[in-house]
Design a protein around this motif. Structure first.
Motif, PDB file in Angstrom:
ATOM      1  N   GLY A   1      45.119  11.002  13.509  1.00 38.45           N
ATOM      2  CA  GLY A   1      44.540  11.051  14.845  1.00 38.45           C
ATOM      3  C   GLY A   1      45.553  11.339  15.936  1.00 38.45           C
ATOM      4  N   HIS A   2      46.829  11.153  15.629  1.00 44.60           N
ATOM      5  CA  HIS A   2      47.900  11.427  16.604  1.00 44.60           C
ATOM      6  C   HIS A   2      48.686  12.691  16.241  1.00 44.60           C
ATOM      7  N   ALA A   3      48.353  13.303  15.123  1.00 44.88           N
ATOM      8  CA  ALA A   3      49.172  14.416  14.618  1.00 44.88           C
ATOM      9  C   ALA A   3      48.336  15.632  14.262  1.00 44.88           C
ATOM     10  N   GLY A   4      47.280  15.856  15.033  1.00 47.76           N
ATOM     11  CA  GLY A   4      46.403  16.976  14.728  1.00 47.76           C
ATOM     12  C   GLY A   4      47.052  18.334  14.874  1.00 47.76           C
ATOM     13  N   ASP A   5      48.174  18.395  15.598  1.00 51.63           N
ATOM     14  CA  ASP A   5      48.859  19.677  15.788  1.00 51.63           C
ATOM     15  C   ASP A   5      49.814  20.012  14.650  1.00 51.63           C
ATOM     16  N   TYR A   6      49.817  19.187  13.602  1.00 52.44           N
ATOM     17  CA  TYR A   6      50.771  19.383  12.509  1.00 52.44           C
ATOM     18  C   TYR A   6      50.043  19.569  11.187  1.00 52.44           C
ATOM     19  N   GLU A   7      50.657  20.375  10.324  1.00 51.87           N
ATOM     20  CA  GLU A   7      50.176  20.518   8.956  1.00 51.87           C
ATOM     21  C   GLU A   7      51.208  19.930   8.007  1.00 51.87           C
ATOM     22  N   LEU A   8      50.755  19.459   6.841  1.00 53.05           N
ATOM     23  CA  LEU A   8      51.632  18.885   5.841  1.00 53.05           C
ATOM     24  C   LEU A   8      51.743  19.821   4.643  1.00 53.05           C
ATOM     25  N   LEU A   9      52.961  19.950   4.122  1.00 52.29           N
ATOM     26  CA  LEU A   9      53.204  20.744   2.927  1.00 52.29           C
ATOM     27  C   LEU A   9      53.910  19.881   1.901  1.00 52.29           C
ATOM     28  N   ARG A  10      53.749  20.231   0.615  1.00 54.71           N
ATOM     29  CA  ARG A  10      54.347  19.472  -0.466  1.00 54.71           C
ATOM     30  C   ARG A  10      55.334  20.340  -1.238  1.00 54.71           C
ATOM     31  N   GLN A  11      56.339  19.695  -1.769  1.00 52.48           N
ATOM     32  CA  GLN A  11      57.349  20.407  -2.564  1.00 52.48           C
ATOM     33  C   GLN A  11      57.855  19.494  -3.658  1.00 52.48           C
ATOM     34  N   VAL A  12      58.021  20.035  -4.859  1.00 53.05           N
ATOM     35  CA  VAL A  12      58.588  19.297  -5.983  1.00 53.05           C
ATOM     36  C   VAL A  12      59.847  20.027  -6.437  1.00 53.05           C
ATOM     37  N   GLY A  13      60.947  19.287  -6.581  1.00 51.59           N
ATOM     38  CA  GLY A  13      62.181  19.871  -7.095  1.00 51.59           C
ATOM     39  C   GLY A  13      62.969  20.624  -6.042  1.00 51.59           C
ATOM     40  N   ARG A  14      63.647  21.675  -6.478  1.00 52.05           N
ATOM     41  CA  ARG A  14      64.566  22.400  -5.608  1.00 52.05           C
ATOM     42  C   ARG A  14      63.839  23.179  -4.512  1.00 52.05           C
ATOM     43  N   THR A  15      64.548  23.383  -3.419  1.00 52.36           N
ATOM     44  CA  THR A  15      64.005  24.103  -2.270  1.00 52.36           C
ATOM     45  C   THR A  15      64.070  25.608  -2.517  1.00 52.36           C
ATOM     46  N   PRO A  16      62.957  26.318  -2.315  1.00 51.14           N
ATOM     47  CA  PRO A  16      63.004  27.782  -2.468  1.00 51.14           C
ATOM     48  C   PRO A  16      63.891  28.419  -1.405  1.00 51.14           C
ATOM     49  N   ALA A  17      64.403  29.591  -1.724  1.00 51.69           N
ATOM     50  CA  ALA A  17      65.402  30.247  -0.876  1.00 51.69           C
ATOM     51  C   ALA A  17      64.903  30.462   0.552  1.00 51.69           C
ATOM     52  N   ASP A  18      63.628  30.776   0.723  1.00 51.81           N
ATOM     53  CA  ASP A  18      63.135  31.072   2.057  1.00 51.81           C
ATOM     54  C   ASP A  18      62.933  29.824   2.921  1.00 51.81           C
ATOM     55  N   ARG A  19      63.194  28.651   2.346  1.00 53.63           N
ATOM     56  CA  ARG A  19      63.005  27.405   3.089  1.00 53.63           C
ATOM     57  C   ARG A  19      64.326  26.645   3.256  1.00 53.63           C
ATOM     58  N   VAL A  20      65.423  27.179   2.732  1.00 54.72           N
ATOM     59  CA  VAL A  20      66.697  26.456   2.731  1.00 54.72           C
ATOM     60  C   VAL A  20      67.165  26.143   4.144  1.00 54.72           C
ATOM     61  N   GLU A  21      67.129  27.125   5.034  1.00 56.07           N
ATOM     62  CA  GLU A  21      67.620  26.899   6.399  1.00 56.07           C
ATOM     63  C   GLU A  21      66.852  25.774   7.076  1.00 56.07           C
ATOM     64  N   ALA A  22      65.542  25.768   6.914  1.00 55.85           N
ATOM     65  CA  ALA A  22      64.734  24.711   7.515  1.00 55.85           C
ATOM     66  C   ALA A  22      65.042  23.353   6.906  1.00 55.85           C
ATOM     67  N   MET A  23      65.255  23.335   5.585  1.00 59.76           N
ATOM     68  CA  MET A  23      65.532  22.062   4.919  1.00 59.76           C
ATOM     69  C   MET A  23      66.883  21.494   5.345  1.00 59.76           C
ATOM     70  N   VAL A  24      67.863  22.355   5.560  1.00 56.41           N
ATOM     71  CA  VAL A  24      69.162  21.906   6.053  1.00 56.41           C
ATOM     72  C   VAL A  24      68.991  21.202   7.401  1.00 56.41           C
ATOM     73  N   GLU A  25      68.185  21.783   8.279  1.00 51.95           N
ATOM     74  CA  GLU A  25      67.959  21.176   9.591  1.00 51.95           C
ATOM     75  C   GLU A  25      67.235  19.837   9.466  1.00 51.95           C
ATOM     76  N   LEU A  26      66.303  19.733   8.550  1.00 52.44           N
ATOM     77  CA  LEU A  26      65.585  18.471   8.366  1.00 52.44           C
ATOM     78  C   LEU A  26      66.524  17.386   7.860  1.00 52.44           C
ATOM     79  N   HIS A  27      67.406  17.724   6.930  1.00 57.48           N
ATOM     80  CA  HIS A  27      68.377  16.731   6.455  1.00 57.48           C
ATOM     81  C   HIS A  27      69.318  16.316   7.580  1.00 57.48           C
ATOM     82  N   ALA A  28      69.762  17.278   8.372  1.00 57.78           N
ATOM     83  CA  ALA A  28      70.694  16.966   9.457  1.00 57.78           C
ATOM     84  C   ALA A  28      70.051  16.064  10.507  1.00 57.78           C
ATOM     85  N   SER A  29      68.754  16.123  10.645  1.00 55.11           N
ATOM     86  CA  SER A  29      68.082  15.306  11.656  1.00 55.11           C
ATOM     87  C   SER A  29      68.146  13.823  11.329  1.00 55.11           C
TER      88      SER A  29
END
Length: 331
Positions: free
Chosen positions: A168-196
């Motif tokens: 009810g507070h997060a309607g502007d967001y979507e959720l995605l799931r991932q198992v195992g290693r990060t695919p190449a096209d998502r690495v940059e984003a994942m680095v930023e998430l870890h750094a946060s």
């Protein structure tokens, strides 16, 4: 008693099994009801750590042919290169005979030779280790608390209800799931998430932020895969901008499939205030219990000052099972 330094990469499974028995017996004597450590689990942890590198130094103490104690010294190398983490575990059968002190002095000599000026260790609250570390000249820092969620005893409706509340507070967001290693096209984003994660409450104000890049991410994910810790991720992304807003990670232990450990949960500062942490964690629990029905418990570690995340974990059903007192000495 005989103490020898062992190269973690030369560690055999029989010795790892014996070290795991010391590890488990020590924790049982000190109070925490933590999952039993297995030889393969400990072996891969010592050889791969969290960045595909072995623990810096390992010492094994034997009474005759029996392994009775161990010590490790780990020296961070990417950042915080003035720090050393030293831990000693002694089987309760041989405590009081000086082997712990011998291992400690051996590890300290190594740390001093490496030129590290900040020494860190810890002990379970309520155990003799607290008094021992104070006697060895260390001072108390902050506490880390382990909470456990019994997934069989917690009604699924608890997570469903909290998911709906958070959504009810997060309607502007979507959720995605991932198992195992990060695919190449998502690495940059994942680095930023870890750094946060760097602005979460820290146990030592002198610690430098963890510097994340693609190499560090690959080393972390490679280490977890090698340790048979399957990573499950729930990630939040802003629908309007496509910005990645947060992630919650769970490590499922394939060596002990009844247990899992909560890795980082973080929300990028610009996207806080939308209950994304609660949303992602409730989603994770509903997902993992359906995906891995053999799972019985999920343990999570929080700095005792991280009141926001503690409140979320308790609403999800987690309760305290152990408290770790941190210690530090300046060399």
């Amino acid at each position: 008693m005989h103490i020898e330094r062992v190269d973690p990469l030369d560690l055999d499974l029989d010795t790892a099994d014996a070290l795991a028995e010391v590890f488990t017996a020590s924790e049982r004597a000190d109070g925490p009801d933590l999952p039993v450590r297995t030889g393969p689990d400990l072996l891969t942890a010592l050889q791969l750590g969290s960045d595909s590198r072995p623990v810096t130094a390992l010492w094994v103490a034997r009474d005759g042919d029996r392994v009775v104690a161990q010590a490790t010294a780990d020296l961070p190398w990417r950042d915080n290169t003035d720090r050393a983490d030293v831990h000693v575990r002694v089987h309760p059968d041989v405590r009081g005979r000086g082997v712990g002190g011998d291992l400690w002095r051996t590890a300290l000599s190594f740390v001093d030779g490496a030129g590290r000026s900040r020494l860190h260790s810890g002990a379970w609250v309520g155990s003799p280790g607290v008094a021992v570390l104070e006697r060895w000249g260390l001072t108390r820092t902050s506490r880390g608390v382990i909470r456990r969620l019994d997934v069989h005893a917690t009604p699924r409706s608890t997570w469903d209800r909290l998911y709906v509340e958070a959504l009810g507070h997060a309607g502007d967001y979507e959720l995605l799931r991932q198992v195992g290693r990060t695919p190449a096209d998502r690495v940059e984003a994942m680095v930023e998430l870890h750094a946060s994660m760097n602005d979460a409450p820290r146990s030592d104000a002198d610690d430098e932020p963890d510097r994340w890049d693609a190499q560090r991410l690959g080393d972390y994910e490679g280490a977890m895969a090698g340790r048979r810790q399957t990573l499950y991720r729930v990630m939040a992304r802003h629908r309007g901008t496509g910005e990645w807003a947060g992630q919650s990670m769970l490590a499922f232990n394939e060596f002990s499939p009844s247990s899992a450990f909560q890795e980082d949960t973080t929300v990028v500062r610009a996207h806080r205030g939308h209950r994304l942490g609660l949303l992602m964690k409730a989603t994770m629990l509903a997902w993992i219990t359906e995906e891995r029905p053999e799972l019985a418990t999920v343990d999570t570690w929080n700095d005792a000052t991280n009141h926001h995340m503690i409140a979320i974990n308790e609403r999800l059903g987690s309760t305290v099972v152990a408290t770790r007192q941190g210690f530090r000495a300046d060399r």
